[in-house]
Design a protein around this motif. Structure first.
Motif, PDB file in Angstrom:
ATOM      1  N   THR A   1       0.810  -1.307  -0.065  1.00  0.00           N
ATOM      2  CA  THR A   1      -0.145  -0.034   0.057  1.00  0.00           C
ATOM      3  C   THR A   1       0.907   1.359   0.156  1.00  0.00           C
ATOM      4  O   THR A   1       0.349   2.424  -0.228  1.00  0.00           O
ATOM      5  N   GLY A   2       2.118   1.134   0.239  1.00  0.00           N
ATOM      6  CA  GLY A   2       3.018   2.401   0.368  1.00  0.00           C
ATOM      7  C   GLY A   2       3.734   2.598  -1.206  1.00  0.00           C
ATOM      8  O   GLY A   2       3.320   1.823  -2.121  1.00  0.00           O
ATOM      9  N   PRO A   3       4.599   3.278  -1.179  1.00  0.00           N
ATOM     10  CA  PRO A   3       5.259   3.776  -2.406  1.00  0.00           C
ATOM     11  C   PRO A   3       6.174   2.637  -2.914  1.00  0.00           C
ATOM     12  O   PRO A   3       6.873   1.800  -1.989  1.00  0.00           O
ATOM     13  N   GLY A   4       6.436   2.406  -4.104  1.00  0.00           N
ATOM     14  CA  GLY A   4       7.330   1.412  -4.537  1.00  0.00           C
ATOM     15  C   GLY A   4       6.495   0.734  -5.709  1.00  0.00           C
ATOM     16  O   GLY A   4       5.617   1.260  -6.173  1.00  0.00           O
ATOM     17  N   GLU A   5       7.027  -0.603  -5.842  1.00  0.00           N
ATOM     18  CA  GLU A   5       6.475  -1.535  -7.148  1.00  0.00           C
ATOM     19  C   GLU A   5       6.002  -2.897  -6.635  1.00  0.00           C
ATOM     20  O   GLU A   5       6.749  -3.253  -5.761  1.00  0.00           O
ATOM     21  N   ASN A   6       5.133  -3.230  -7.165  1.00  0.00           N
ATOM     22  CA  ASN A   6       4.420  -4.877  -6.985  1.00  0.00           C
ATOM     23  C   ASN A   6       4.695  -5.553  -8.154  1.00  0.00           C
ATOM     24  O   ASN A   6       4.242  -5.034  -9.181  1.00  0.00           O
ATOM     25  N   TYR A   7       5.385  -6.655  -8.113  1.00  0.00           N
ATOM     26  CA  TYR A   7       5.528  -7.642  -9.185  1.00  0.00           C
ATOM     27  C   TYR A   7       4.896  -8.883  -9.026  1.00  0.00           C
ATOM     28  O   TYR A   7       5.563  -9.702  -7.909  1.00  0.00           O
ATOM     29  N   GLY A   8       3.774  -9.458  -9.554  1.00  0.00           N
ATOM     30  CA  GLY A   8       3.279 -10.697  -9.247  1.00  0.00           C
ATOM     31  C   GLY A   8       4.343 -11.759  -9.711  1.00  0.00           C
ATOM     32  O   GLY A   8       4.391 -12.568  -8.995  1.00  0.00           O
ATOM     33  N   VAL A   9       4.749 -11.520 -10.837  1.00  0.00           N
ATOM     34  CA  VAL A   9       5.887 -12.358 -11.492  1.00  0.00           C
ATOM     35  C   VAL A   9       6.894 -11.661 -11.940  1.00  0.00           C
ATOM     36  O   VAL A   9       6.415 -10.533 -12.910  1.00  0.00           O
ATOM     37  N   LEU A  10       8.159 -11.784 -11.585  1.00  0.00           N
ATOM     38  CA  LEU A  10       9.536 -11.158 -12.379  1.00  0.00           C
ATOM     39  C   LEU A  10      10.242 -12.206 -12.777  1.00  0.00           C
ATOM     40  O   LEU A  10      10.817 -13.180 -12.284  1.00  0.00           O
ATOM     41  N   ALA A  11      10.104 -12.284 -14.125  1.00  0.00           N
ATOM     42  CA  ALA A  11      10.916 -13.492 -14.773  1.00  0.00           C
ATOM     43  C   ALA A  11      12.054 -12.883 -15.714  1.00  0.00           C
ATOM     44  O   ALA A  11      11.874 -11.657 -16.443  1.00  0.00           O
ATOM     45  N   ARG A  12      13.117 -13.290 -15.685  1.00  0.00           N
ATOM     46  CA  ARG A  12      14.185 -13.008 -16.543  1.00  0.00           C
ATOM     47  C   ARG A  12      14.840 -14.201 -17.143  1.00  0.00           C
ATOM     48  O   ARG A  12      15.213 -15.297 -16.477  1.00  0.00           O
ATOM     49  N   ALA A  13      15.320 -13.975 -18.564  1.00  0.00           N
ATOM     50  CA  ALA A  13      15.857 -15.315 -19.124  1.00  0.00           C
ATOM     51  C   ALA A  13      16.887 -14.556 -20.073  1.00  0.00           C
ATOM     52  O   ALA A  13      16.560 -13.481 -20.988  1.00  0.00           O
ATOM     53  N   ASN A  14      18.207 -14.838 -19.951  1.00  0.00           N
ATOM     54  CA  ASN A  14      19.306 -14.472 -20.745  1.00  0.00           C
ATOM     55  C   ASN A  14      20.451 -15.295 -21.000  1.00  0.00           C
ATOM     56  O   ASN A  14      20.488 -16.266 -20.599  1.00  0.00           O
ATOM     57  N   ASN A  15      21.183 -14.626 -22.117  1.00  0.00           N
ATOM     58  CA  ASN A  15      22.539 -15.580 -22.087  1.00  0.00           C
ATOM     59  C   ASN A  15      22.346 -16.834 -23.082  1.00  0.00           C
ATOM     60  O   ASN A  15      23.268 -17.486 -23.052  1.00  0.00           O
ATOM     61  N   ALA A  16      21.154 -17.364 -23.351  1.00  0.00           N
ATOM     62  CA  ALA A  16      21.166 -18.668 -24.195  1.00  0.00           C
ATOM     63  C   ALA A  16      21.618 -18.395 -25.740  1.00  0.00           C
ATOM     64  O   ALA A  16      20.872 -17.369 -26.297  1.00  0.00           O
ATOM     65  N   SER A  17      22.226 -19.356 -26.283  1.00  0.00           N
ATOM     66  CA  SER A  17      22.698 -18.723 -27.829  1.00  0.00           C
ATOM     67  C   SER A  17      21.501 -18.925 -28.581  1.00  0.00           C
ATOM     68  O   SER A  17      21.661 -18.572 -29.660  1.00  0.00           O
ATOM     69  N   SER A  18      20.424 -19.809 -28.260  1.00  0.00           N
ATOM     70  CA  SER A  18      19.416 -19.795 -29.189  1.00  0.00           C
ATOM     71  C   SER A  18      18.215 -19.097 -29.111  1.00  0.00           C
ATOM     72  O   SER A  18      17.978 -17.879 -29.582  1.00  0.00           O
ATOM     73  N   ASN A  19      17.327 -19.247 -27.760  1.00  0.00           N
ATOM     74  CA  ASN A  19      16.082 -18.776 -27.686  1.00  0.00           C
ATOM     75  C   ASN A  19      16.127 -18.349 -26.093  1.00  0.00           C
ATOM     76  O   ASN A  19      16.534 -19.430 -25.159  1.00  0.00           O
ATOM     77  N   ASN A  20      15.692 -17.284 -25.635  1.00  0.00           N
ATOM     78  CA  ASN A  20      15.587 -16.841 -24.108  1.00  0.00           C
ATOM     79  C   ASN A  20      14.093 -16.624 -24.185  1.00  0.00           C
ATOM     80  O   ASN A  20      13.420 -15.709 -24.642  1.00  0.00           O
TER      81      ASN A  20
END
Length: 838
Positions: free
Chosen positions: A556-575
């Motif tokens: 309820t205060g200042p800031g950000e809410n992420y229900g899901v935070l997903a990150r994919a990187n560094n694969a040579s084919s697909n991320n």
């Protein structure tokens, strides 16, 4: 006159013949009769005293009492051989020799030597004078005369014997008649507003004094002359002194000077701090007082304080690094109940009370099996019994076994309890904890293991478990689980049946980057033997509603809410940050988002994107008006994105076409949306860019506007066609461009598309245009402006003009964008040109 010359000529002739040259007569030398000769007048022939003696050519100017032209008498020195000996005096062996300089009856100075002890002496002979050696007019070296000062210095009588000062003449004069103050006195050109007489002590004799800029320093011996400093020097009572002083030491920590510093310097730009202008400071001795009237105390700092912009603030202050003691005392242990510890917040050494450990009567050993036990059995006032606890590292245990450990091991680790279980067995447990109901016991909550970790500088783990498989197992291993949680519901009623639950809480006033209820981390080499890496896997089956993962974020205060935070990187084919799948069919959605969706990057859609536009969802429906005028105000642009300035946004590269949101907002505010681009974080949760506002254009909302503009433009075209048809019908023409009957169309033709005799430049235009036309004869002219439907709006010009080219500047800033007609009437004969305002 003639007779006088005749009478005196023989005398002049006699003088000329008898003397080799004027001034070289031997009769200038007089004798005392005791063997001394001197130059004196010899009247009556030479009635004047000798003025100078010159050896060499008679000089012109720059005369001296005795002048030797060494350049004309090249006699080699007998001792050097390669130098000219211009002047030399000799005495025999065992004799003394001196040259003296006298003013009046006072001997000023002397150059002399004695045999055999003194080789060569330069001596100032005035009883109150100094010996100066100068290399310019204003500075040099002063050797002070022996004796005491005429005035006191800082309340002490100064006895200056063989004292030398080095510095500018004016600066030494600023110290008064007392300088120099020690064997060597280095005088800075600027003594300052307060010459440092305040710092003088009578012990400052056999050493070097430095004064300048209102401060003082002394390096040398300090002699014992009693507490008052006025007594006789005590033999064999001296110390080496490293002294500096200030008359008014400021209070507090703001003042960064008035200390002694030891520094190392290297080549500029090389070796870190040693290569800076200030160099690397190794040690600082700092006088300090907190308030102006407090006594001054001394602090010793070890470290590079000059480049850290700080000051030592304790009696011994180590700025950084470690302190090592190579050897500790071997005396018998102290009986004190105090220990020394380090305050890990301030780094200050402090003392703490330490209670002695209890005696060893707590432990018992079996006679047959050598087990050891304690705190059991009947009540015993001397040793622990079943009602008491066992403490290891604490004298006040609050559990049956209470372990406190604050001593690091060889790996600099502190372990309260370490269990090592080895050997082959069907089942091996490092720690086996069972909490059961017992006999007749009732518990509100039972916890198999309660783990608590607090206040680590780097990381806190409530529970850290590692399952490791290092060798091949026969038949293969069926599972390698770092953490395994199982909840069995075998009866009764419960709200949650949870195999593993993770909870992270945060209290006000704390500071954290990430608050993670559950964190899953799986890593492995890119090897064919490893199929999948899954950080967290959730599976739910066979209920009315099944959620493979259920994520909920709320604040309820200042800031950000992420229900899901997903990150994919560094694969040579697909991320894939998120990959979801649902079979194609009615009401099957691979993703369902109830709310706005932000897509940072391109989107690829195979089968189109329907926009919700159901009539049943709408009210206040009305026709769109003024579409054409609003479209004409939109300014399409070409541009490139600032990808370097905003790398976190993944902006497209290359040339782009589109509209500027701020410009669209002025015309079609319904199509512009403002939003905040969220802050970006790295994989560790550290913020790498702050949030900032952005504006976007909903290009789909412009489509109805374009459709409305086409409708309006089509209506204008139809009206123009009708207008032209009516015009042609009245003149008998079918091309819509003919003049009125009776017009001499051979002289002033109508304006066709390629006709340059009525021009509008530029066309289309925005705020300014120029109308040009050619008159073959003088005529009465009118310039009219009509709207797109042919209705006359206003007259630009009306009057008579001469033959030739004509020009009229047209300010169109007040016109609304649209289609207009400019009509040129020459003696009533029309010529029409279409004009477009953007």
């Amino acid at each position: 006159m003639y007779n006088l010359l005749l009478r005196t000529a023989p005398l002049a002739l006699v003088l000329a013949l008898s003397l080799p040259s004027f001034g070289q007569g031997n009769n200038m030398f007089q004798s005392t009769g005791a063997g001394d000769q001197y130059l004196a007048p010899s009247p009556p022939l030479f009635p004047f005293a000798p003025r100078s003696v010159n050896i060499g050519t008679l000089p012109i100017g720059l005369a001296a009492t005795l002048r030797v032209r060494g350049d004309q008498l090249p006699v080699n020195d007998a001792f050097v051989g390669t130098s000219l000996a211009t002047f030399r005096t000799d005495v025999g062996n065992g004799n003394n020799q001196n040259w003296s300089m006298v003013r009046g009856t006072l001997e000023i100075g002397r150059l002399w030597h004695t045999n055999p002890s003194t080789a060569f002496v330069v001596q100032a002979r005035q009883p109150d004078g100094n010996l100066w050696l100068r290399n310019s007019e204003s500075d040099g070296v002063v050797v002070h005369f022996n004796g005491t000062a005429g005035t006191l210095l800082n309340g002490y009588t100064l006895n200056r014997q063989a004292f030398v000062a080095i510095g500018e003449d004016g600066a030494q004069a600023g110290l008064g008649p007392n300088a120099p103050w020690s064997r060597v006195h280095l005088v800075h050109p600027t003594q300052g507003a307060s010459p440092a007489t305040f710092g003088y002590r009578p012990q400052f004799r056999n050493g070097i004094t430095l004064t300048g800029n209102s401060d003082l320093a002394y390096v040398g011996q300090l002699y014992d002359q009693g507490a008052a400093g006025t007594g006789a020097e005590q033999d064999d009572n001296s110390a080496f002194g490293f002294v500096w002083g200030d008359n008014a030491l400021p209070a507090g920590d703001a003042h960064a000077w008035d200390h002694a510093t030891f520094r190392f310097v290297g080549a500029l730009g090389v070796g870190g701090s040693a290569g800076t202008v200030n160099g690397l400071e190794l040690l600082r001795l700092r006088p300090y007082r907190a308030n102006a009237n407090d006594p001054v105390q001394g602090f010793v700092g070890i470290g590079d304080y000059v480049n850290s912009a700080t000051q030592p603030s304790e009696r011994l202050d180590v700025l950084n690094g470690k302190v090592r003691i190579r050897s500790l005392p071997t005396d018998p242990p102290s009986s004190s109940n105090e220990v020394v510890t380090v305050n890990m917040t301030t780094g200050v050494l402090e003392h703490r009370p330490f209670s002695n450990l209890p005696n060893n009567c707590e432990w018992e050993m079996g006679s047959l099996v050598q087990h050891v036990w304690t705190a059991e059995g009947a009540a015993d006032p001397a040793c622990p019994d079943a009602a008491e606890n066992v403490g290891i590292g604490t004298p006040t245990p609050t559990a049956k076994l209470h372990v406190v450990d604050d001593t690091p091991d060889a790996n600099n680790a502190i372990v309260g309890v370490r269990c090592i279980v080895q050997g082959a067995s069907l089942s091996s447990n490092g720690l086996d904890v069972q909490v059961t109901s017992g006999t007749g016991a009732v518990s509100t909550t039972r916890i198999g293991g309660n783990f608590f970790s607090e206040d680590a500088e780097n990381q806190n783990y409530g529970v850290k478990s590692v399952a490791q498989l290092t060798v091949a197992q026969g038949g293969g291993s069926q599972g390698n689980r770092g953490v395994y949680g199982q909840a069995d519901l075998r009866g009764g009623i419960t709200l949650y049946n949870t195999g593993v639950e993770g909870q992270a809480s945060f209290s006000a006033g704390s500071l954290a980057t990430n608050n993670l209820g559950v964190r899953g981390f799986a890593s492995g080499l890119n090897d064919p033997g490893l199929l999948n890496n899954v950080g967290v896997m959730g599976q739910a089956s066979f209920a009315r509603q099944n959620y493979g993962g259920w994520f909920f974020a709320e604040s309820t205060g200042p800031g950000e809410n992420y229900g899901v935070l997903a990150r994919a990187n560094n694969a040579s084919s697909n991320n894939y940050g998120i990959y979801s799948y649902a079979p194609v069919g009615p009401n099957n959605w691979a993703g369902y988002f109830n709310g706005d969706v932000w897509i940072q990057g391109n989107g690829f859609v195979n089968n189109g994107i329907p926009i919700m536009s159901d009539e049943n969802l709408k009210t206040n429906v009305a026709a769109l008006a003024n579409g054409l005028s609003r479209v004409l105000q939109l300014q399409p642009k070409t541009y490139t994105f600032r990808t370097t300035d905003f790398p976190m946004m993944n902006l497209s590269t290359g040339d782009q076409i589109g509209l500027i949101a701020q410009e669209v907002q002025q015309v079609v505010p319904e199509a512009v949306t403002s939003a905040m681009f969220p802050a970006q974080f790295d994989s560790l949760g550290n913020q790498v860019s702050a949030a900032f506002p952005v504006m976007g254009v909903d290009y789909i909302k412009l489509i109805p506007l374009l459709i409305g503009a086409i409708h309006e433009q089509q209506a204008q075209i139809i009206a123009m066609q009708q207008d032209l048809a009516d015009c042609c019908a009245s003149t008998g023409s079918t091309d819509g461009r003919a003049p009125q009957p009776g017009t001499d169309h051979r002289s002033i033709p109508v304006a066709g598309e390629g006709d340059a005799r009525l021009t509008i430049t530029p066309n289309p235009f925005q705020d300014q245009a120029v109308i040009g036309f050619e008159l073959p004869r003088s005529a009465r002219v009118a310039l009219l402006v009509c709207d797109g439907l042919g209705k006359e709006l206003f007259t630009l010009f009306e009057g008579s003009l001469s033959a030739g080219p004509q020009r009229r500047d047209w300010d169109t800033g007040y016109l609304a964008p649209g289609l207009y007609h400019v009509t040129l009437l020459v003696d009533g004969e029309p010529m029409i040109r279409k004009a477009v305002k953007l």
